[in-house]
Design a protein around this motif. Structure first.
Motif, short mmCIF file in Angstrom:
data_model
loop_
_atom_site.label_atom_id
_atom_site.label_comp_id
_atom_site.label_asym_id
_atom_site.label_seq_id
_atom_site.Cartn_x
_atom_site.Cartn_y
_atom_site.Cartn_z
N UNK A 196 0.84 -1.19 0.00
CA UNK A 196 0.00 0.00 0.00
C UNK A 196 0.88 1.24 0.00
N UNK A 197 0.52 2.20 -0.85
CA UNK A 197 1.29 3.43 -0.97
C UNK A 197 1.39 4.14 0.38
N UNK A 198 2.61 4.52 0.75
CA UNK A 198 2.81 5.25 2.00
C UNK A 198 3.15 4.38 3.19
N UNK A 199 3.20 3.05 2.98
CA UNK A 199 3.52 2.15 4.09
C UNK A 199 4.83 1.44 3.81
N UNK A 200 5.77 1.63 4.71
CA UNK A 200 7.06 0.97 4.59
C UNK A 200 7.08 -0.32 5.38
#
Length: 193
Positions: free
Chosen positions: A112-116
């Motif tokens: 998911x975009x924004x999750x490292x």
């Protein structure tokens, strides 16, 4: 404070809706999942979560209580704000988020975009026990051993498709057709990639 809003749908966008409730228009931020569940009828009821900050009051709308529950669990995790939680529920269905956390699928959460990697691990560590308890999921029942899925994914990778993108499409196919064979999964995936 506000648990749901019911009224006339006056505006519908992929990220928000406006519901007219007795002459007052309420702007509700929604996920793409909720957007896809909203019927084209005038009358609409959405479950809500009111976020109060010192500079704003923001309403979030959900098509189901299950989605709202997942949203609330997600924002309880340090480092996950309401916008990232909404992005998660736009990228994956509430069921996929729930099962991904239950089986400890770091790659799925991290996609998911924004999750490292660290945030994905924190989400799983913080929420796994709660999700297993709330939804009474047996860790074994959410089996990740799906050889058809693995074979289809490796075939799609050989064909040059990105693993994350292919996995998302294949997961959707498996959810809609749990008994699909490898050939069917690949054919369906090629139509959607």
């Amino acid at each position: 404070m506000i648990t749901h809003i019911q009224g006339k749908l006056t505006e519908k966008n992929p990220t928000s809706v406006v519901i007219d409730c007795n002459g007052v228009g309420y702007l509700l931020n929604i996920s793409l999942h909720t957007y896809s569940q909203i019927p084209d009828s005038e009358h609409l009821k959405l479950y809500t979560h009111l976020q109060v900050k010192e500079d704003s009051h923001t309403l979030y709308g959900f098509s189901s209580l299950a989605e709202r529950e997942i949203f609330r669990l997600l924002i309880s995790v340090s480092g996950i704000g309401s916008s990232i939680a909404r992005t998660m529920l736009s990228s994956l269905t509430p069921k996929q988020v729930r099962e991904g956390i239950a089986v400890g699928d770091v790659a799925l959460i991290q996609s998911i975009k924004g999750i490292g990697a660290k945030t994905a691990q924190r989400v799983i560590i913080d929420l796994k026990d709660k999700i297993l308890k709330i939804y009474d999921i047996d860790e074994v029942s959410v089996s990740k051993d799906n050889t058809n899925k693995d074979e289809a994914l490796s075939a799609l990778e050989v064909l040059g498709f990105a693993k994350k993108q292919a996995e998302r499409v294949v997961d959707k196919i498996i959810i809609s057709q749990p008994n699909a064979n490898v050939e069917t999964i690949i054919k369906q995936a090629l139509k959607n990639l």
